[in-house]
Design a protein around this motif. Structure first.
Motif, mmCIF file in Angstrom:
data_model
loop_
_atom_site.group_PDB
_atom_site.id
_atom_site.type_symbol
_atom_site.label_atom_id
_atom_site.label_comp_id
_atom_site.label_asym_id
_atom_site.label_seq_id
_atom_site.Cartn_x
_atom_site.Cartn_y
_atom_site.Cartn_z
ATOM 1 N N ALA A 136 -14.784 5.093 -4.165
ATOM 2 C CA ALA A 136 -15.316 3.923 -4.855
ATOM 3 C C ALA A 136 -14.171 3.016 -5.270
ATOM 4 O O ALA A 136 -13.032 3.476 -5.481
ATOM 5 N N ALA A 137 -14.451 1.732 -5.411
ATOM 6 C CA ALA A 137 -13.389 0.771 -5.736
ATOM 7 C C ALA A 137 -12.683 1.131 -7.033
ATOM 8 O O ALA A 137 -11.452 1.021 -7.133
ATOM 9 N N GLU A 138 -13.437 1.583 -8.023
ATOM 10 C CA GLU A 138 -12.834 1.897 -9.319
ATOM 11 C C GLU A 138 -11.982 3.168 -9.284
ATOM 12 O O GLU A 138 -11.206 3.433 -10.216
ATOM 13 N N ASP A 139 -12.113 3.947 -8.219
ATOM 14 C CA ASP A 139 -11.342 5.195 -8.096
ATOM 15 C C ASP A 139 -10.164 5.057 -7.140
ATOM 16 O O ASP A 139 -9.458 6.046 -6.880
ATOM 17 N N LEU A 140 -9.936 3.845 -6.618
ATOM 18 C CA LEU A 140 -8.922 3.699 -5.572
ATOM 19 C C LEU A 140 -7.523 4.051 -6.060
ATOM 20 O O LEU A 140 -6.770 4.747 -5.366
ATOM 21 N N ALA A 141 -7.182 3.593 -7.255
ATOM 22 C CA ALA A 141 -5.825 3.859 -7.741
ATOM 23 C C ALA A 141 -5.581 5.357 -7.860
ATOM 24 O O ALA A 141 -4.532 5.863 -7.429
ATOM 25 N N GLY A 142 -6.537 6.073 -8.426
ATOM 26 C CA GLY A 142 -6.373 7.517 -8.551
ATOM 27 C C GLY A 142 -6.330 8.207 -7.196
ATOM 28 O O GLY A 142 -5.572 9.171 -6.998
ATOM 29 N N ASP A 167 -2.927 8.008 -5.506
ATOM 30 C CA ASP A 167 -1.935 8.923 -6.068
ATOM 31 C C ASP A 167 -1.990 10.299 -5.430
ATOM 32 O O ASP A 167 -1.024 11.064 -5.520
ATOM 33 N N THR A 168 -3.113 10.648 -4.814
ATOM 34 C CA THR A 168 -3.227 11.962 -4.178
ATOM 35 C C THR A 168 -2.670 11.972 -2.764
ATOM 36 O O THR A 168 -2.543 13.054 -2.166
ATOM 37 N N LEU A 169 -2.346 10.798 -2.223
ATOM 38 C CA LEU A 169 -1.899 10.707 -0.840
ATOM 39 C C LEU A 169 -0.387 10.843 -0.727
ATOM 40 O O LEU A 169 0.367 10.495 -1.655
ATOM 41 N N ALA A 170 0.044 11.299 0.444
ATOM 42 C CA ALA A 170 1.472 11.275 0.752
ATOM 43 C C ALA A 170 1.919 9.828 0.901
ATOM 44 O O ALA A 170 1.125 8.938 1.237
ATOM 45 N N GLU A 171 3.211 9.579 0.666
ATOM 46 C CA GLU A 171 3.735 8.224 0.689
ATOM 47 C C GLU A 171 3.435 7.470 1.987
ATOM 48 O O GLU A 171 3.050 6.294 1.945
ATOM 49 N N PRO A 172 3.563 8.109 3.168
ATOM 50 C CA PRO A 172 3.263 7.354 4.399
ATOM 51 C C PRO A 172 1.818 6.864 4.433
ATOM 52 O O PRO A 172 1.550 5.753 4.904
ATOM 53 N N HIS A 173 0.892 7.670 3.950
ATOM 54 C CA HIS A 173 -0.513 7.254 3.958
ATOM 55 C C HIS A 173 -0.785 6.179 2.900
ATOM 56 O O HIS A 173 -1.622 5.294 3.124
ATOM 57 N N ARG A 174 -0.089 6.220 1.784
ATOM 58 C CA ARG A 174 -0.240 5.144 0.800
ATOM 59 C C ARG A 174 0.217 3.824 1.405
ATOM 60 O O ARG A 174 -0.444 2.783 1.270
ATOM 61 N N ARG A 175 1.370 3.850 2.089
ATOM 62 C CA ARG A 175 1.873 2.624 2.706
ATOM 63 C C ARG A 175 0.920 2.141 3.802
ATOM 64 O O ARG A 175 0.726 0.940 3.991
ATOM 65 N N TRP A 176 0.342 3.084 4.533
ATOM 66 C CA TRP A 176 -0.590 2.730 5.612
ATOM 67 C C TRP A 176 -1.825 2.012 5.040
ATOM 68 O O TRP A 176 -2.255 0.987 5.585
ATOM 69 N N LEU A 177 -2.385 2.562 3.962
ATOM 70 C CA LEU A 177 -3.537 1.914 3.343
ATOM 71 C C LEU A 177 -3.179 0.522 2.835
ATOM 72 O O LEU A 177 -3.954 -0.430 3.000
ATOM 73 N N ALA A 236 -0.804 -1.448 3.940
ATOM 74 C CA ALA A 236 -0.577 -2.348 5.067
ATOM 75 C C ALA A 236 -1.901 -2.802 5.682
ATOM 76 O O ALA A 236 -2.011 -3.933 6.180
ATOM 77 N N ALA A 237 -2.912 -1.952 5.616
ATOM 78 C CA ALA A 237 -4.234 -2.294 6.153
ATOM 79 C C ALA A 237 -5.023 -3.170 5.189
ATOM 80 O O ALA A 237 -6.103 -3.656 5.545
ATOM 81 N N GLY A 238 -4.502 -3.363 3.981
ATOM 82 C CA GLY A 238 -5.215 -4.171 2.990
ATOM 83 C C GLY A 238 -6.464 -3.481 2.462
ATOM 84 O O GLY A 238 -7.413 -4.159 2.037
ATOM 85 N N PHE A 239 -6.453 -2.173 2.433
ATOM 86 C CA PHE A 239 -7.643 -1.423 2.012
ATOM 87 C C PHE A 239 -7.881 -1.590 0.522
ATOM 88 O O PHE A 239 -7.021 -1.295 -0.299
ATOM 89 N N GLY A 240 -9.076 -2.084 0.172
ATOM 90 C CA GLY A 240 -9.430 -2.262 -1.233
ATOM 91 C C GLY A 240 -10.657 -1.476 -1.637
ATOM 92 O O GLY A 240 -11.199 -1.701 -2.716
ATOM 93 N N ALA A 241 -11.096 -0.544 -0.789
ATOM 94 C CA ALA A 241 -12.277 0.293 -1.038
ATOM 95 C C ALA A 241 -13.547 -0.537 -1.137
ATOM 96 O O ALA A 241 -14.496 -0.161 -1.826
ATOM 97 N N GLY A 242 -13.577 -1.699 -0.471
ATOM 98 C CA GLY A 242 -14.805 -2.481 -0.416
ATOM 99 C C GLY A 242 -15.887 -1.740 0.354
ATOM 100 O O GLY A 242 -15.599 -0.862 1.181
ATOM 101 N N ALA A 243 -17.126 -2.070 0.097
ATOM 102 C CA ALA A 243 -18.239 -1.365 0.737
ATOM 103 C C ALA A 243 -18.139 -1.464 2.253
ATOM 104 O O ALA A 243 -18.125 -2.560 2.811
#
Length: 460
Positions: free
Chosen positions: A19-25, A28-38, A40-47
């Protein structure tokens, strides 16, 4: 087509549902490469946002699906099913903290998203398959999906290939699959068996009218389902314009929906006795067509003035309801694509239902919310009873004035049920635009809520 979960032993990729409100948390559970990947993709947890995560070797490590914020989630259903068409082919499993209702919705939505109507052209097979989430009743969800697929197939089939004969064949095939007893009364035999209004509506067609009757189960309370089976509706002598006929292959959507529900009940082997009645007709035009201002005598003995030959659905249902009410039954439920007034009031997605029983209404409302099958109770408003009484006959099939059309239709039908607990659904049976788990075309409405609420409907 078969709508089933993937083999539970198959290797699978995780689908993280965020959910959008849970994106920040979640980040934090992802490895650094996957955080950067998200990022770079501009992922905002939109529907409906989907990002596939790579592994170190350039393959697939998993994927992330956005569900939007609370407002976005409230505006739609089956949000997880959006991912089914956007993920690479293969087997997936959900990684998410979901309530039991959300989990079941996600599982069912994924199966329904696999539906393809491929009778007339080839359709690509679904590529992204889902393992059943932990805690899901696989048998129940797959039975519901199979019943919904049957309903969609029947509604989607054009009237040339889904007339009274073909609907009867599908009805008998369903009965044979589950060991039910099925029978049909056809043509002039309808008059001999005192089903005169079914005969009157269908007699103008080259395809004989009929009443289909199925019984299943030997113990428990009885549920009788009655579905409007008008396989095509020209409007009769009060002819519809061509634009009004374009969707009339779906005028047997009530029959299709009760057949889909019957399939769910029988596949789940529920402890009830089930009866299904479908008046199957085509409302056509010929020298033998019923005429405006004709007066018909129903099975119950009530006379009906025909003030519009395009208000034929309530006529065929009336005879079937009267027949159903002649024996002891726990409840009678009718489903019909009955009135345009229901669509004007509530649109294509929200189904009005009518009952005199507050306990049934409360149970259906709760079930509708739980299984995400939206319903809305409408009133059987007694002050409108005079609107369906024309003076020259007991009842009017099309009251003048155009007001409260769905309510007056329900009041008309109620006149034919005296003994049983009764519920009527005025459905649309058509999805006008593509939506998650619901492609444009035929769709079941009300069946899942009714299945969930059955004990209360039956009074047990």
């Amino acid at each position: 087509m078969s709508l089933c979960f993937a083999d539970p032993a198959a290797a699978s990729w995780p689908l993280h549902v965020v959910a959008a409100e849970d994106l920040a948390g979640f980040r934090d559970t992802l490895a650094e490469p996957h955080r950067r990947w998200l990022d770079a993709a501009g992922f905002g947890a939109g529907a409906g946002e989907v990002v596939v995560l790579p592994d170190a070797g350039g393959g697939i490590a998993g994927a992330v699906l956005g569900m939007g914020d609370a407002a976005a989630r409230a505006r739609g259903r089956f949000g997880v099913a959006r991912a089914a068409a956007r993920l690479p082919a293969g087997v997936w499993h959900l990684e998410a903290r979901l309530s039991p209702e959300d989990r079941d919705e996600a599982a069912l939505g994924w199966l329904l998203a696999q539906y393809r109507f491929d009778r007339y052209r080839k359709a690509a097979a679904p590529g992204a398959l889902l393992k059943a989430p932990a805690g899901v009743d696989v048998r129940r969800i797959e039975a519901i999906a199979a019943g919904e697929a049957l309903t969609r197939d029947l509604v989607n089939t054009p009237a040339a290939d889904m007339g009274p004969d073909e609907l009867e064949a599908a009805f008998f095939d369903l009965a044979a699959r589950f060991g039910a007893a099925a029978a049909a009364v056809r043509g002039a035999d309808l008059l001999a068996r005192n089903l005169p209004m079914i005969h009157a509506v269908g007699r103008a067609s080259a395809r004989a009218p009929r009443l289909l009757d199925m019984r299943w189960g030997t113990a428990g309370p009885q549920l009788t389902l009655v579905g409007k089976g008008v396989c095509f509706d020209t409007g009769g002598l009060d002819l519809k314009p061509s634009s009004g006929m374009l969707l009339m292959k779906k005028d047997m959507g009530g029959a299709a929906t009760v057949m889909g529900l019957a399939r769910m009940i029988m596949a789940l082997d529920l402890p009830i006795r089930l009866r299904v009645l479908i008046p199957a007709v085509e409302n056509a035009i010929s020298g033998d067509a019923m005429r405006p201002r004709d007066i018909l005598t129903s099975r119950k003995g009530l006379t009906v003035e025909i003030n519009n030959t395009d208000a034929e659905g309530r006529l065929v249902l009336a005879d079937a309801l009267a027949l159903a009410d002649e024996e002891e039954t726990g409840a009678i439920v009718s489903m019909a694509t009955l009135t345009g007034a229901a669509r004007v009031a509530l649109g294509p997605d929200l189904v009005p239902f009518y009952t005199d029983h507050d306990d049934i209404a409360a149970a259906l409302a709760g079930a509708a919310a739980k299984v995400r099958d939206p319903l809305w109770r409408m009133p059987l408003w007694a002050p409108y009873e005079p609107m369906i009484e024309p003076g020259i006959a007991d009842l009017d099939n099309a009251p003048a004035g155009g007001m409260a059309g769905s309510i007056t239709a329900a009041l008309f039908l109620r006149r034919f049920v005296d003994r049983a607990r009764y519920v009527h659904f005025d459905i649309y049976a058509h999805q006008p635009t593509d939506a998650p788990a619901r492609p444009r075309g035929g769709v079941g409405q009300g069946a899942r809520a009714l299945l969930e609420a059955l004990p209360a409907v039956l009074g047990v």
